[in-house]
Design an enzyme around this catalytic site. Structure first.
Site, PDB file in Angstrom:
ATOM      1  N   HIS A 122       0.870  -1.180   0.000  1.00  0.00           N
ATOM      2  CA  HIS A 122       0.000   0.000   0.000  1.00  0.00           C
ATOM      3  C   HIS A 122       0.909   1.234   0.000  1.00  0.00           C
ATOM      4  O   HIS A 122       2.027   1.172   0.510  1.00  0.00           O
ATOM      5  CB  HIS A 122      -0.839  -0.054   1.288  1.00  0.00           C
ATOM      6  N   ASP A 199       3.083  -4.523   8.188  1.00  0.00           N
ATOM      7  CA  ASP A 199       1.855  -3.740   8.037  1.00  0.00           C
ATOM      8  C   ASP A 199       0.696  -4.734   8.145  1.00  0.00           C
ATOM      9  O   ASP A 199       0.430  -5.500   7.222  1.00  0.00           O
ATOM     10  CB  ASP A 199       1.879  -3.055   6.661  1.00  0.00           C
ATOM     11  N   GLN A 202      -4.538  -5.137   7.107  1.00  0.00           N
ATOM     12  CA  GLN A 202      -5.574  -6.025   6.549  1.00  0.00           C
ATOM     13  C   GLN A 202      -5.580  -7.400   7.210  1.00  0.00           C
ATOM     14  O   GLN A 202      -6.433  -8.226   6.875  1.00  0.00           O
ATOM     15  CB  GLN A 202      -5.366  -6.195   5.036  1.00  0.00           C
ATOM     16  N   LYS A 225     -10.524  -0.439  10.779  1.00  0.00           N
ATOM     17  CA  LYS A 225     -10.721  -1.620   9.932  1.00  0.00           C
ATOM     18  C   LYS A 225     -11.157  -2.822  10.758  1.00  0.00           C
ATOM     19  O   LYS A 225     -11.221  -3.951  10.257  1.00  0.00           O
ATOM     20  CB  LYS A 225      -9.423  -1.941   9.184  1.00  0.00           C
ATOM     21  N   CYS A 365      -4.844   2.554  -3.560  1.00  0.00           N
ATOM     22  CA  CYS A 365      -3.599   3.089  -2.958  1.00  0.00           C
ATOM     23  C   CYS A 365      -2.457   2.096  -3.131  1.00  0.00           C
ATOM     24  O   CYS A 365      -1.642   1.896  -2.221  1.00  0.00           O
ATOM     25  CB  CYS A 365      -3.789   3.422  -1.478  1.00  0.00           C
TER      26      CYS A 365
HETATM   27  N1  C6P Z   1      -6.285   0.459   2.865  1.00  0.00           N
HETATM   28  C1  C6P Z   1      -8.135   0.120   1.367  1.00  0.00           C
HETATM   29  O1  C6P Z   1      -9.236   0.420   0.910  1.00  0.00           O
HETATM   30  P1  C6P Z   1      -4.891   3.745   7.141  1.00  0.00           P
HETATM   31  O2  C6P Z   1      -5.526   4.535   6.061  1.00  0.00           O
HETATM   32  O3  C6P Z   1      -3.640   4.408   7.647  1.00  0.00           O
HETATM   33  O4  C6P Z   1      -5.830   3.327   8.218  1.00  0.00           O
HETATM   34  O5  C6P Z   1      -4.433   2.362   6.475  1.00  0.00           O
HETATM   35  C2  C6P Z   1      -3.501   2.389   5.452  1.00  0.00           C
HETATM   36  C3  C6P Z   1      -3.271   1.013   4.915  1.00  0.00           C
HETATM   37  C4  C6P Z   1      -2.037   0.433   5.103  1.00  0.00           C
HETATM   38  N2  C6P Z   1      -1.786  -0.813   4.669  1.00  0.00           N
HETATM   39  C5  C6P Z   1      -2.708  -1.546   4.044  1.00  0.00           C
HETATM   40  C6  C6P Z   1      -2.376  -2.940   3.612  1.00  0.00           C
HETATM   41  C7  C6P Z   1      -3.984  -0.999   3.821  1.00  0.00           C
HETATM   42  O6  C6P Z   1      -4.893  -1.743   3.196  1.00  0.00           O
HETATM   43  C8  C6P Z   1      -4.269   0.307   4.247  1.00  0.00           C
HETATM   44  C9  C6P Z   1      -5.601   0.943   3.980  1.00  0.00           C
HETATM   45  C10 C6P Z   1      -7.624   0.891   2.563  1.00  0.00           C
HETATM   46  O7  C6P Z   1      -7.450  -0.786   0.910  1.00  0.00           O
HETATM   47  C11 C6P Z   1      -7.743   2.364   2.377  1.00  0.00           C
HETATM   48  S1  C6P Z   1      -6.711   2.980   1.098  1.00  0.00           S
END
Ligand code: C6P
Length: 424
Positions: A122, A199, A202, A225, A365
């Site tokens: 991401h 990370d 997910q 999430k 993203c």
């Molecule tokens: N992905 C998706 O629709 P944040 O925004 O900081 O809470 O999470 C960022 C992030 C980091 N790593 C992974 C693997 C992610 O999937 C995400 C967030 C969302 O896929 C929003 S772009």
């Protein structure tokens, strides 16, 4: 017991009608999940009964708020099985957690040092390292993925070299659903003396994670999430590393003493939590953790695999559709990403939204990964424990309507074309 009907009653939004008469089918859970009433109530309860700043006041409200906030660290410790609650740092989200690491760990990197990422990251796990590269002459390398949408572990082993100081990897891809073998990578990282960052944005909401057992040095994820509020992230790290790291932001709370000349730092974790934190949302996040633990991560994981299997089976009738990720549902639980060269993913998402079905379309993203897949955008359905097979039936039938509208069914031969685009 996993009682889906009972669980769904905890989420008022799942009863919402979209466009007046279409029952919401929410399949955009990888972007953010819905919140149960207990989490929403915890926010109201805090603001109505014990709203106060924490760590500062000696009055009753301040004590109650401080203790509720600090108790959530212990809940995260139990959720992740890390060694100490003090290894838990609250941030705004996964993105901020990784930025904190890139900034703070980045201070110790030297010219020529390497940071190893993967092709399935991401942007949150790419841009902070690019920003660091703007300040230090580091090299950034990407571990490739195979045509089966998994990390190429052979190439990974070769890419870990003496200069590899940091390996930062997603646990589960937000596009492919691929779950990476962190234990295996942790062993390689340890043998090489590299720091391993995971990370878990997910993965943590969907499967049981044991931080100690995984063997990584840092792990991050986001409350929103996993049924918690937005604005709260977690960074968990090994205490001995956190103690050596410089702070990310400066201000109140992260200091012990300030004079006209200098300052001394507070202990971990407060050293990394400058300013008034997101008190209400952290407290409600604690309620979300308890809620999820009550349902059981094993039950959640199992249910999502079943749903994924069911959906993949139903979607297989759309032979003109390119589905990314493993065909084995257990390897990509909860996320199904697809495209068709004739109809743009945004058109698919917009049309099925007319029937109340919410999915995500775009680059998710993950633009470098899109490039690797040979597309600029895809459509993505993502499930959580409150989704049902009936909802997948609705999703598939409205997809059919969308494809009929665009006359996509006539384009079977395109499957071969999009397959070719994937191979390097
Ligand atoms: N992905 C998706 O629709 P944040 O925004 O900081 O809470 O999470 C960022 C992030 C980091 N790593 C992974 C693997 C992610 O999937 C995400 C967030 C969302 O896929 C929003 S772009």
């Amino acid at each position: 017991m996993f009682d889906i009907e009972k669980i769904r009653k905890d989420f008022s939004i799942l009863e919402r009608k979209i466009w007046d008469d279409k029952l919401l089918v929410y399949l955009d859970n990888a972007a953010t999940t819905q919140k149960p009433k207990v989490v929403i109530n915890a926010l109201v309860e805090y603001y109505e009964n014990y709203n106060a700043n924490i760590h500062r006041g000696v009055h009753k409200l301040a004590e109650e708020a401080t203790s509720a906030y600090e108790n959530v660290r212990a809940k995260v410790k139990s959720f992740l099985s890390c060694d100490e609650a003090s290894e838990v740092i609250f941030t705004r989200n996964t993105t901020e957690s990784i930025n904190l690491l890139a900034y703070s760990l980045g201070e110790s990197l030297n010219d020529g040092d390497e940071v190893l990422l993967t092709e399935m990251e991401h942007h949150s796990n790419i841009i902070p390292w690019y920003l660091l590269r703007g300040r230090k002459k580091i090299n950034i390398k990407f571990i490739p993925i195979t045509d089966q949408y998994e990390l190429d572990y052979e190439k990974l082993e070769k890419l870990i070299v003496k200069g590899t100081k940091i390996i930062s990897i997603t646990h589960k891809s937000n596009v492919l659903g691929t779950v990476n073998d962190i234990k295996k990578i942790a062993k390689l990282a340890k043998d090489n003396g590299s720091i391993l960052i995971v990370d878990a944005a997910q993965s943590a909401p969907h499967m049981k994670i044991n931080f100690t057992d995984l063997g990584c040095d840092f792990l991050s994820f986001s409350s929103h999430k996993m049924c918690g509020p937005t604005g709260v992230g977690v960074l968990v790290g090994k205490k001995e590393l956190l103690e050596k790291m410089p702070p990310f932001l400066g201000g109140g709370e992260m200091i012990r003493k300030v004079t006209f000349e200098d300052f001394t730092l507070n202990d971990v974790p407060w050293k990394f939590e400058a300013g008034t934190p997101n008190i209400a949302d952290v407290i409600a996040f604690g309620v979300a953790i308890e809620y999820i633990q009550k349902i059981g991560l094993e039950n959640i994981h199992k249910h999502e695999i079943e749903l994924t299997k069911y959906a993949l089976d139903k979607l297989s009738k759309f032979t003109f559709l390119k589905i990314y990720g493993s065909s084995d549902a257990s390897k990509r639980a909860g996320i199904i990403t697809f495209s068709n060269p004739v109809v743009h993913p945004h058109d698919i998402a917009t049309i099925i939204d007319q029937d109340g079905v919410a999915i995500r379309a775009g680059h998710h993203c993950a633009q470098p990964l899109m490039k690797r897949l040979g597309v600029s955008a895809t459509a993505r359905a993502s499930f959580y424990f409150y989704n049902t097979e009936e909802e997948i039936d609705i999703f598939v039938s409205v997809l059919q309507k969308a494809f009929d509208y665009f006359e996509v069914g006539a384009c079977k031969e395109l499957k071969g074309e999009s397959k070719e685009r994937v191979s390097k």
